[in-house]
Design a protein around this motif. Structure first.
Motif, PDB file in Angstrom:
ATOM      1  N   MET A   1       1.110  -1.491  -0.480  1.00 62.89           N
ATOM      2  CA  MET A   1       0.010   0.172  -0.201  1.00 62.89           C
ATOM      3  C   MET A   1       1.278   1.117  -0.217  1.00 62.89           C
ATOM      4  N   LYS A   2       0.520   2.482  -0.819  1.00 64.70           N
ATOM      5  CA  LYS A   2       1.376   3.854  -1.080  1.00 64.70           C
ATOM      6  C   LYS A   2       0.207   5.132  -0.394  1.00 64.70           C
ATOM      7  N   ILE A   3       0.643   5.718  -0.341  1.00 66.01           N
ATOM      8  CA  ILE A   3       0.298   7.028   0.111  1.00 66.01           C
ATOM      9  C   ILE A   3       1.110   8.327  -0.471  1.00 66.01           C
ATOM     10  N   ARG A   4       0.107   9.240  -0.890  1.00 64.81           N
ATOM     11  CA  ARG A   4       1.021  10.218  -1.403  1.00 64.81           C
ATOM     12  C   ARG A   4       0.928  11.188  -0.725  1.00 64.81           C
ATOM     13  N   MET A   5       1.290  12.300  -0.805  1.00 61.51           N
ATOM     14  CA  MET A   5       1.480  13.718  -0.089  1.00 61.51           C
ATOM     15  C   MET A   5       2.482  14.133  -0.492  1.00 61.51           C
ATOM     16  N   GLY A   6       1.684  15.431  -1.110  1.00 64.61           N
ATOM     17  CA  GLY A   6       2.106  16.231  -2.325  1.00 64.61           C
ATOM     18  C   GLY A   6       2.576  15.837  -3.290  1.00 64.61           C
ATOM     19  N   ASP A   7       3.741  15.823  -3.593  1.00 61.62           N
ATOM     20  CA  ASP A   7       4.285  15.292  -4.743  1.00 61.62           C
ATOM     21  C   ASP A   7       5.163  13.956  -5.300  1.00 61.62           C
ATOM     22  N   LEU A   8       4.632  12.938  -3.429  1.00 63.92           N
ATOM     23  CA  LEU A   8       6.345  12.715  -2.631  1.00 63.92           C
ATOM     24  C   LEU A   8       5.142  11.047  -2.410  1.00 63.92           C
ATOM     25  N   VAL A   9       5.750  10.331  -2.733  1.00 66.43           N
ATOM     26  CA  VAL A   9       5.190   9.017  -2.912  1.00 66.43           C
ATOM     27  C   VAL A   9       5.859   7.928  -1.733  1.00 66.43           C
ATOM     28  N   PHE A  10       4.689   7.844  -1.146  1.00 68.85           N
ATOM     29  CA  PHE A  10       5.592   7.305   0.640  1.00 68.85           C
ATOM     30  C   PHE A  10       5.151   5.170   0.521  1.00 68.85           C
ATOM     31  N   GLU A  11       5.926   4.201   0.765  1.00 68.00           N
ATOM     32  CA  GLU A  11       5.716   2.781   0.851  1.00 68.00           C
ATOM     33  C   GLU A  11       5.355   2.015   2.688  1.00 68.00           C
ATOM     34  N   ALA A  12       4.481   1.343   2.683  1.00 67.19           N
ATOM     35  CA  ALA A  12       3.596   1.026   4.103  1.00 67.19           C
ATOM     36  C   ALA A  12       4.826  -0.319   4.600  1.00 67.19           C
ATOM     37  N   GLU A  13       4.635   0.314   6.141  1.00 69.26           N
ATOM     38  CA  GLU A  13       5.491  -1.029   6.969  1.00 69.26           C
ATOM     39  C   GLU A  13       3.959  -1.663   7.024  1.00 69.26           C
ATOM     40  N   ILE A  14       3.865  -2.784   6.892  1.00 67.82           N
ATOM     41  CA  ILE A  14       2.979  -3.393   7.585  1.00 67.82           C
ATOM     42  C   ILE A  14       3.125  -4.480   9.009  1.00 67.82           C
ATOM     43  N   ARG A  15       1.810  -4.451   9.564  1.00 66.34           N
ATOM     44  CA  ARG A  15       1.445  -5.451  10.938  1.00 66.34           C
ATOM     45  C   ARG A  15       0.809  -5.956  10.512  1.00 66.34           C
ATOM     46  N   TRP A  16       1.010  -6.898  10.548  1.00 66.92           N
ATOM     47  CA  TRP A  16       0.054  -8.444   9.945  1.00 66.92           C
ATOM     48  C   TRP A  16      -0.686  -8.799  10.910  1.00 66.92           C
ATOM     49  N   VAL A  17      -2.445  -9.444  11.008  1.00 63.71           N
ATOM     50  CA  VAL A  17      -2.646  -9.308  12.234  1.00 63.71           C
ATOM     51  C   VAL A  17      -2.303 -10.398  13.085  1.00 63.71           C
ATOM     52  N   GLU A  18      -0.754 -11.652  12.729  1.00 62.44           N
ATOM     53  CA  GLU A  18      -0.394 -12.607  13.491  1.00 62.44           C
ATOM     54  C   GLU A  18       0.819 -12.000  14.215  1.00 62.44           C
ATOM     55  N   ASP A  19       1.104 -11.043  13.641  1.00 66.43           N
ATOM     56  CA  ASP A  19       2.021  -9.967  14.878  1.00 66.43           C
ATOM     57  C   ASP A  19       0.775  -9.665  15.615  1.00 66.43           C
ATOM     58  N   LEU A  20      -0.022  -9.179  15.748  1.00 65.61           N
ATOM     59  CA  LEU A  20      -1.021  -8.932  17.359  1.00 65.61           C
ATOM     60  C   LEU A  20      -1.272 -10.162  17.420  1.00 65.61           C
ATOM     61  N   LYS A  21      -0.900 -11.146  17.846  1.00 64.60           N
ATOM     62  CA  LYS A  21      -1.569 -12.599  17.872  1.00 64.60           C
ATOM     63  C   LYS A  21      -1.028 -12.175  19.444  1.00 64.60           C
ATOM     64  N   PRO A  22       0.166 -12.062  19.871  1.00 66.23           N
ATOM     65  CA  PRO A  22       0.074 -11.591  21.945  1.00 66.23           C
ATOM     66  C   PRO A  22      -1.045 -11.137  21.876  1.00 66.23           C
ATOM     67  N   VAL A  23      -1.641 -10.389  21.552  1.00 70.54           N
ATOM     68  CA  VAL A  23      -2.085  -8.482  22.701  1.00 70.54           C
ATOM     69  C   VAL A  23      -4.102  -9.021  22.063  1.00 70.54           C
ATOM     70  N   LEU A  24      -4.375 -10.626  21.310  1.00 74.01           N
ATOM     71  CA  LEU A  24      -5.666  -9.769  21.187  1.00 74.01           C
ATOM     72  C   LEU A  24      -6.161 -11.128  22.339  1.00 74.01           C
ATOM     73  N   ALA A  25      -7.062 -10.583  22.274  1.00 75.75           N
ATOM     74  CA  ALA A  25      -8.511 -11.320  23.192  1.00 75.75           C
ATOM     75  C   ALA A  25      -8.888 -12.460  22.884  1.00 75.75           C
ATOM     76  N   TYR A  26      -9.218 -12.711  21.480  1.00 72.44           N
ATOM     77  CA  TYR A  26      -9.478 -14.166  20.515  1.00 72.44           C
ATOM     78  C   TYR A  26      -8.847 -14.702  20.593  1.00 72.44           C
ATOM     79  N   PRO A  27      -7.126 -15.183  19.935  1.00 66.61           N
ATOM     80  CA  PRO A  27      -5.726 -15.130  19.072  1.00 66.61           C
ATOM     81  C   PRO A  27      -6.064 -16.282  18.066  1.00 66.61           C
ATOM     82  N   GLU A  28      -7.395 -17.148  19.536  1.00 68.75           N
ATOM     83  CA  GLU A  28      -7.755 -18.639  17.996  1.00 68.75           C
ATOM     84  C   GLU A  28      -8.309 -18.363  17.200  1.00 68.75           C
ATOM     85  N   GLU A  29      -9.035 -16.989  16.714  1.00 70.30           N
ATOM     86  CA  GLU A  29      -9.966 -16.798  16.427  1.00 70.30           C
ATOM     87  C   GLU A  29      -9.478 -16.063  14.658  1.00 70.30           C
ATOM     88  N   ILE A  30      -8.240 -15.943  14.799  1.00 68.58           N
ATOM     89  CA  ILE A  30      -8.005 -15.587  13.971  1.00 68.58           C
ATOM     90  C   ILE A  30      -8.165 -15.544  12.386  1.00 68.58           C
TER      91      ILE A  30
END
Length: 236
Positions: A1-30
Protein backbone atom coordinates in the motif's frame (compact mmCIF):
# COMPACT_ATOMS: atom_id res chain seq x y z
CA UNK A 1 0.00 0.00 0.00
CA UNK A 2 1.22 3.51 -0.85
CA UNK A 3 0.15 7.05 -0.01
CA UNK A 4 0.84 10.35 -1.74
CA UNK A 5 1.99 13.42 0.21
CA UNK A 6 2.17 16.37 -2.15
CA UNK A 7 4.23 15.09 -5.08
CA UNK A 8 5.92 12.37 -3.00
CA UNK A 9 4.88 8.73 -2.63
CA UNK A 10 5.56 6.63 0.47
CA UNK A 11 5.28 2.88 0.94
CA UNK A 12 3.79 1.27 4.04
CA UNK A 13 5.26 -0.93 6.69
CA UNK A 14 2.62 -3.59 7.38
CA UNK A 15 1.57 -4.96 10.76
CA UNK A 16 -0.08 -8.33 10.13
CA UNK A 17 -2.84 -9.76 12.29
CA UNK A 18 -0.52 -12.64 13.22
CA UNK A 19 1.81 -9.98 14.66
CA UNK A 20 -1.03 -8.95 16.99
CA UNK A 21 -1.61 -12.48 18.28
CA UNK A 22 0.14 -11.85 21.66
CA UNK A 23 -2.28 -9.00 22.51
CA UNK A 24 -5.64 -10.24 21.21
CA UNK A 25 -8.66 -11.19 23.28
CA UNK A 26 -9.44 -14.09 20.92
CA UNK A 27 -6.14 -15.14 19.28
CA UNK A 28 -7.61 -18.53 18.38
CA UNK A 29 -10.07 -16.72 16.05
CA UNK A 30 -7.47 -15.28 13.67
CA UNK A 31 -8.02 -17.71 10.81
CA UNK A 32 -6.29 -16.51 7.65
CA UNK A 33 -3.53 -13.94 8.15
CA UNK A 34 -4.23 -10.44 6.77
CA UNK A 35 -2.82 -6.88 7.09
CA UNK A 36 -4.10 -5.41 10.36
CA UNK A 37 -2.82 -1.91 9.63
CA UNK A 38 -0.38 0.07 7.53
CA UNK A 39 2.24 2.47 8.93
CA UNK A 40 3.80 5.30 6.95
CA UNK A 41 6.60 6.64 9.11
CA UNK A 42 8.51 9.90 8.73
CA UNK A 43 6.44 11.28 5.85
CA UNK A 44 6.33 14.83 4.53
CA UNK A 45 4.94 16.85 1.62
CA UNK A 46 8.12 18.61 0.50
CA UNK A 47 11.83 17.95 0.85
CA UNK A 48 12.19 21.25 2.68
CA UNK A 49 9.66 20.01 5.21
CA UNK A 50 11.74 16.87 5.75
CA UNK A 51 14.74 18.95 6.77
CA UNK A 52 12.75 21.20 9.11
CA UNK A 53 11.04 18.25 10.80
CA UNK A 54 14.35 16.44 11.35
CA UNK A 55 16.04 19.60 12.71
CA UNK A 56 13.33 19.88 15.38
CA UNK A 57 13.76 16.24 16.41
CA UNK A 58 10.20 15.18 15.60
CA UNK A 59 8.51 12.85 13.12
CA UNK A 60 5.18 12.88 11.28
CA UNK A 61 3.52 9.51 10.61
CA UNK A 62 0.29 8.26 9.08
CA UNK A 63 -1.44 5.00 10.01
CA UNK A 64 -4.25 3.35 8.06
CA UNK A 65 -6.41 0.73 9.83
CA UNK A 66 -9.01 -1.09 7.69
CA UNK A 67 -12.14 -2.34 9.48
CA UNK A 68 -11.86 -5.86 10.89
CA UNK A 69 -12.74 -8.10 13.82
CA UNK A 70 -10.88 -11.02 15.38
CA UNK A 71 -13.59 -12.98 17.07
CA UNK A 72 -15.63 -10.32 18.85
CA UNK A 73 -12.72 -7.90 19.25
CA UNK A 74 -12.48 -4.83 17.01
CA UNK A 75 -9.19 -4.31 15.21
CA UNK A 76 -6.55 -2.30 17.06
CA UNK A 77 -2.87 -1.39 17.13
CA UNK A 78 -0.47 -3.47 19.18
CA UNK A 79 -0.09 -0.94 22.00
CA UNK A 80 3.07 0.54 23.46
CA UNK A 81 4.63 2.77 26.10
CA UNK A 82 7.30 5.42 25.60
CA UNK A 83 10.62 5.59 27.48
CA UNK A 84 11.51 8.39 29.88
CA UNK A 85 12.70 11.70 28.47
CA UNK A 86 13.90 12.82 31.91
CA UNK A 87 11.54 12.50 34.86
CA UNK A 88 8.54 11.61 32.66
CA UNK A 89 8.09 9.72 29.41
CA UNK A 90 7.77 11.18 25.92
CA UNK A 91 4.22 12.20 24.90
CA UNK A 92 2.61 11.91 21.47
CA UNK A 93 -0.26 13.56 19.62
CA UNK A 94 -2.69 12.00 17.13
CA UNK A 95 -5.22 13.36 14.67
CA UNK A 96 -8.10 11.50 13.02
CA UNK A 97 -7.98 12.22 9.28
CA UNK A 98 -10.73 9.81 8.21
CA UNK A 99 -13.16 7.58 10.10
CA UNK A 100 -13.39 7.27 13.89
CA UNK A 101 -11.01 6.05 16.56
CA UNK A 102 -10.89 5.05 20.20
CA UNK A 103 -7.64 5.87 21.95
CA UNK A 104 -7.29 3.65 25.03
CA UNK A 105 -4.75 5.07 27.47
CA UNK A 106 -3.42 3.49 30.67
CA UNK A 107 -1.15 5.36 33.05
CA UNK A 108 2.09 3.72 34.19
CA UNK A 109 3.03 0.07 33.97
CA UNK A 110 1.06 -0.52 37.18
CA UNK A 111 -2.04 1.04 35.54
CA UNK A 112 -3.28 3.63 38.01
CA UNK A 113 -5.79 5.09 35.52
CA UNK A 114 -7.51 3.97 32.30
CA UNK A 115 -9.04 6.46 29.85
CA UNK A 116 -10.83 5.99 26.54
CA UNK A 117 -11.05 8.93 24.14
CA UNK A 118 -13.59 8.60 21.31
CA UNK A 119 -12.40 10.72 18.38
CA UNK A 120 -13.70 11.63 14.94
CA UNK A 121 -12.33 13.47 11.93
CA UNK A 122 -10.46 16.61 12.97
CA UNK A 123 -10.05 15.61 16.61
CA UNK A 124 -6.55 15.71 18.04
CA UNK A 125 -5.68 13.48 21.00
CA UNK A 126 -2.63 14.09 23.16
CA UNK A 127 -1.06 11.08 24.87
CA UNK A 128 0.34 12.62 28.08
CA UNK A 129 3.64 11.48 29.60
CA UNK A 130 3.68 8.06 31.29
CA UNK A 131 0.65 6.65 29.44
CA UNK A 132 0.70 3.51 27.34
CA UNK A 133 -1.81 3.54 24.50
CA UNK A 134 -3.71 1.47 21.95
CA UNK A 135 -5.75 2.74 18.99
CA UNK A 136 -8.98 0.93 18.06
CA UNK A 137 -11.00 1.22 14.85
CA UNK A 138 -14.58 0.77 16.13
CA UNK A 139 -16.29 1.29 12.77
CA UNK A 140 -16.95 -0.72 9.62
CA UNK A 141 -15.04 1.97 7.69
CA UNK A 142 -11.28 2.61 7.45
CA UNK A 143 -9.51 4.72 10.04
CA UNK A 144 -6.75 7.02 8.83
CA UNK A 145 -4.82 8.96 11.45
CA UNK A 146 -1.66 11.02 11.74
CA UNK A 147 0.71 11.55 14.62
CA UNK A 148 3.56 13.80 15.66
CA UNK A 149 6.13 12.23 17.97
CA UNK A 150 9.72 12.75 19.06
CA UNK A 151 12.20 10.88 16.89
CA UNK A 152 14.54 10.41 19.89
CA UNK A 153 13.27 7.04 21.17
CA UNK A 154 11.93 3.59 20.35
CA UNK A 155 8.54 2.37 21.56
CA UNK A 156 8.27 -0.17 24.38
CA UNK A 157 5.93 -3.07 23.54
CA UNK A 158 6.78 -5.60 26.25
CA UNK A 159 4.24 -4.52 28.91
CA UNK A 160 1.43 -5.21 26.42
CA UNK A 161 2.96 -8.47 25.24
CA UNK A 162 3.43 -9.78 28.77
CA UNK A 163 -0.21 -9.15 29.76
CA UNK A 164 -1.88 -9.98 26.43
CA UNK A 165 -2.78 -6.45 25.55
CA UNK A 166 -4.30 -3.50 27.38
CA UNK A 167 -6.38 -3.95 30.51
CA UNK A 168 -9.59 -3.61 28.45
CA UNK A 169 -10.56 -5.08 25.08
CA UNK A 170 -13.18 -3.39 22.90
CA UNK A 171 -15.61 -5.97 21.51
CA UNK A 172 -18.95 -6.17 19.76
CA UNK A 173 -20.39 -6.75 23.26
CA UNK A 174 -18.69 -3.65 24.66
CA UNK A 175 -15.68 -3.36 26.96
CA UNK A 176 -14.19 -6.60 28.26
CA UNK A 177 -11.69 -6.66 31.14
CA UNK A 178 -8.38 -8.41 30.55
CA UNK A 179 -7.97 -11.04 33.26
CA UNK A 180 -4.17 -10.90 32.94
CA UNK A 181 -4.26 -7.73 35.07
CA UNK A 182 -4.58 -8.14 38.83
CA UNK A 183 -6.25 -4.77 39.37
CA UNK A 184 -8.08 -2.79 36.72
CA UNK A 185 -9.29 0.78 37.36
CA UNK A 186 -12.76 1.75 36.23
CA UNK A 187 -12.72 2.98 32.66
CA UNK A 188 -13.06 6.76 32.26
CA UNK A 189 -14.51 8.22 29.07
CA UNK A 190 -12.74 11.47 28.26
CA UNK A 191 -12.36 14.20 25.67
CA UNK A 192 -9.07 15.84 24.78
CA UNK A 193 -8.76 19.62 25.07
CA UNK A 194 -5.96 20.04 22.56
CA UNK A 195 -6.55 23.60 21.37
CA UNK A 196 -4.38 25.44 23.91
CA UNK A 197 -1.40 23.09 23.56
CA UNK A 198 -1.41 22.89 19.75
CA UNK A 199 -2.89 26.28 18.88
CA UNK A 200 -5.14 24.57 16.34
CA UNK A 201 -8.87 24.19 15.85
CA UNK A 202 -10.66 21.00 14.86
CA UNK A 203 -10.74 22.20 11.25
CA UNK A 204 -6.97 22.76 10.99
CA UNK A 205 -4.85 19.74 10.12
CA UNK A 206 -1.87 18.99 12.36
CA UNK A 207 0.52 18.84 9.44
CA UNK A 208 0.27 22.64 9.29
CA UNK A 209 2.52 22.72 12.38
CA UNK A 210 5.42 22.07 10.01
CA UNK A 211 5.43 25.86 9.65
CA UNK A 212 5.56 26.41 13.43
CA UNK A 213 7.36 23.42 14.89
CA UNK A 214 8.11 25.25 18.15
CA UNK A 215 4.54 24.36 19.16
CA UNK A 216 5.70 20.74 19.30
CA UNK A 217 8.43 21.46 21.84
CA UNK A 218 6.44 19.45 24.39
CA UNK A 219 7.22 16.25 22.46
CA UNK A 220 10.94 16.50 23.22
CA UNK A 221 10.78 18.37 26.54
CA UNK A 222 7.77 16.89 28.38
CA UNK A 223 9.06 17.80 31.85
CA UNK A 224 8.11 21.43 31.20
CA UNK A 225 4.57 20.56 30.08
CA UNK A 226 3.62 17.38 31.99
CA UNK A 227 0.94 18.95 34.19
CA UNK A 228 -0.72 20.80 31.29
CA UNK A 229 -0.65 17.68 29.12
CA UNK A 230 -2.30 15.58 31.81
CA UNK A 231 -5.09 18.15 32.10
CA UNK A 232 -5.95 17.84 28.40
CA UNK A 233 -7.81 14.61 29.26
CA UNK A 234 -11.17 15.98 30.39
CA UNK A 235 -13.81 13.72 31.91
CA UNK A 236 -17.29 15.33 31.77
Amino acid sequence: MKIRMGDLVFEAEIRWVEDLKPVLAYPEEIGKNFPAYYMFRDVYKEKGDKEKIAEHGVRYDITYIPPAKIGKELIKTYGHYHPKANSVSYPEVYEVLEGKAIYLLQRDIEVSRVVAVFAEKGDKVIIPPDYGHVTINPEDKPLKMANWVSRNFKSIYEPYTERRGACYYYTTDGWLKNEKYEQIPELEIAKCDFEEILGLSKDEEMYSLVDDLKKLDFLNNPDKYAEKLEKTLRVD
